[in-house]
Design a protein around this motif. Sequence first.
Motif, PDB file in Angstrom:
ATOM      1  N   GLY A  48       0.795  -1.214   0.000  1.00 48.67           N
ATOM      2  CA  GLY A  48       0.000   0.000   0.000  1.00 48.67           C
ATOM      3  C   GLY A  48       0.831   1.269   0.000  1.00 48.67           C
ATOM      4  N   ALA A  49       2.135   1.128  -0.254  1.00 51.93           N
ATOM      5  CA  ALA A  49       3.029   2.282  -0.316  1.00 51.93           C
ATOM      6  C   ALA A  49       3.146   2.780  -1.753  1.00 51.93           C
ATOM      7  N   THR A  50       3.751   3.934  -1.904  1.00 46.45           N
ATOM      8  CA  THR A  50       3.982   4.533  -3.216  1.00 46.45           C
ATOM      9  C   THR A  50       5.411   4.234  -3.657  1.00 46.45           C
ATOM     10  N   TYR A  51       5.572   3.638  -4.836  1.00 46.61           N
ATOM     11  CA  TYR A  51       6.912   3.369  -5.355  1.00 46.61           C
ATOM     12  C   TYR A  51       7.422   4.590  -6.087  1.00 46.61           C
ATOM     13  N   VAL A  52       8.670   4.979  -5.779  1.00 44.46           N
ATOM     14  CA  VAL A  52       9.319   6.113  -6.423  1.00 44.46           C
ATOM     15  C   VAL A  52      10.530   5.585  -7.174  1.00 44.46           C
ATOM     16  N   ASN A  53      10.502   5.693  -8.490  1.00 44.06           N
ATOM     17  CA  ASN A  53      11.606   5.230  -9.327  1.00 44.06           C
ATOM     18  C   ASN A  53      12.680   6.321  -9.354  1.00 44.06           C
ATOM     19  N   SER A  54      13.841   6.016  -8.786  1.00 44.12           N
ATOM     20  CA  SER A  54      14.896   7.032  -8.688  1.00 44.12           C
ATOM     21  C   SER A  54      15.487   7.398 -10.036  1.00 44.12           C
ATOM     22  N   ASN A  55      15.283   6.558 -11.057  1.00 41.04           N
ATOM     23  CA  ASN A  55      15.737   6.917 -12.399  1.00 41.04           C
ATOM     24  C   ASN A  55      14.927   8.086 -12.951  1.00 41.04           C
ATOM     25  N   GLU A  56      13.704   8.220 -12.468  1.00 42.89           N
ATOM     26  CA  GLU A  56      12.826   9.317 -12.895  1.00 42.89           C
ATOM     27  C   GLU A  56      12.738  10.423 -11.852  1.00 42.89           C
ATOM     28  N   THR A  57      12.795  10.035 -10.590  1.00 39.62           N
ATOM     29  CA  THR A  57      12.657  10.994  -9.490  1.00 39.62           C
ATOM     30  C   THR A  57      13.784  10.762  -8.489  1.00 39.62           C
ATOM     31  N   PRO A  58      14.939  11.402  -8.667  1.00 40.36           N
ATOM     32  CA  PRO A  58      16.034  11.253  -7.703  1.00 40.36           C
ATOM     33  C   PRO A  58      15.607  11.735  -6.322  1.00 40.36           C
ATOM     34  N   LEU A  59      16.329  11.295  -5.313  1.00 39.63           N
ATOM     35  CA  LEU A  59      15.943  11.581  -3.938  1.00 39.63           C
ATOM     36  C   LEU A  59      15.764  13.067  -3.675  1.00 39.63           C
TER      37      LEU A  59
END
Length: 332
Positions: free
Chosen positions: A230-241
């Motif tokens: 139920g969490a949101t996945y953040v792709n670091s290739n698209e959205t760096p930290l």
Amino acid sequence: MKAIAVQRGSDGPTLIEKPRPTPDEGEALLRTLRVGVDGTDHEVISGSHGGFPEGEDHMVLGHEAVAVVEDANGTDLDEGDVVVPTVRRPPADGSNEYFERGEPDMAPEGEYVERGIVGDHGYMAEYVTSRPEYLVSIAEELWEVGFLVEPISITEKAMEHAYAARSAFEWTPESALVLGNRSLGLLTLAMLEYGVDSDRSFAAHDFERTYCLGRRERPDPTVDIIDEIGATYVNSNETPLETVPEAHEPMDFVYEATGYAPHAFETVEALAPNGVGALLGIPDSWEFEVDGGRIHNELVLHNKALVGTVNSHVKHFEGAVDTLAELPDWLR
């Protein structure tokens, strides 16, 4: 008996024969049931972390284990008890103040050995021995996943220290970001999302929104698990930290489990005011440019904090047992 070890000069683990250990007075004999494998094991095998027991040409691997008491040997244990052993033990020259006050996880380097990691044999053997004060009981029905207690205990300690860092004021965190979608990251994400009700657990259950930053592209089984949690996945290739606050929101809590050195500094900017970041990854030496003044300002002007944490001890293992029992069945 058979054991899995790393030997000096080898480039991988080896199946070896060792004598079945005889417990000393005050020790119990344990029959190993299962042993987990994590990033630390790979680092030990590659030689980038840990070290052999003194005078030995090999080290038995494994620090995430679950076992059954084969011979109580006069201790207060009972044959058939299912237990999880902790990792740290006193150094060869004896105990010290950290062990004497029940805080071996806070001992500095050189003041301890770690089974299967540095200075002592691990649990990837048919039989091992241990003193009972380093064993934590677990329900028999959890034995198949009992090796998860150790990694969960690492997060139990990290959460304890994160909350302690904010204990001077009323901290009501709502958002949390886990960096890394390997086993420790996924376990931690589940802990933050589902929480527990036990008084013995340090795992927080206050987070309303959880995120996980990773480098994997869909489709990927770990991303599927993140979705199921139920969490949101953040792709670091698209959205760096460093862009997460703008793309999603500033985070009250960041849990770093990657060992990617820039993340320690980028975490400061990803935090919301009054936020805290827990650093658990162990990076190799890495020189790079950072804006030290900006990081300093963020920490001071926005009351942010970073805590570093490694290892765990009995109270964290006990909390981890409760946490494991309360996680959804499909995660176990």
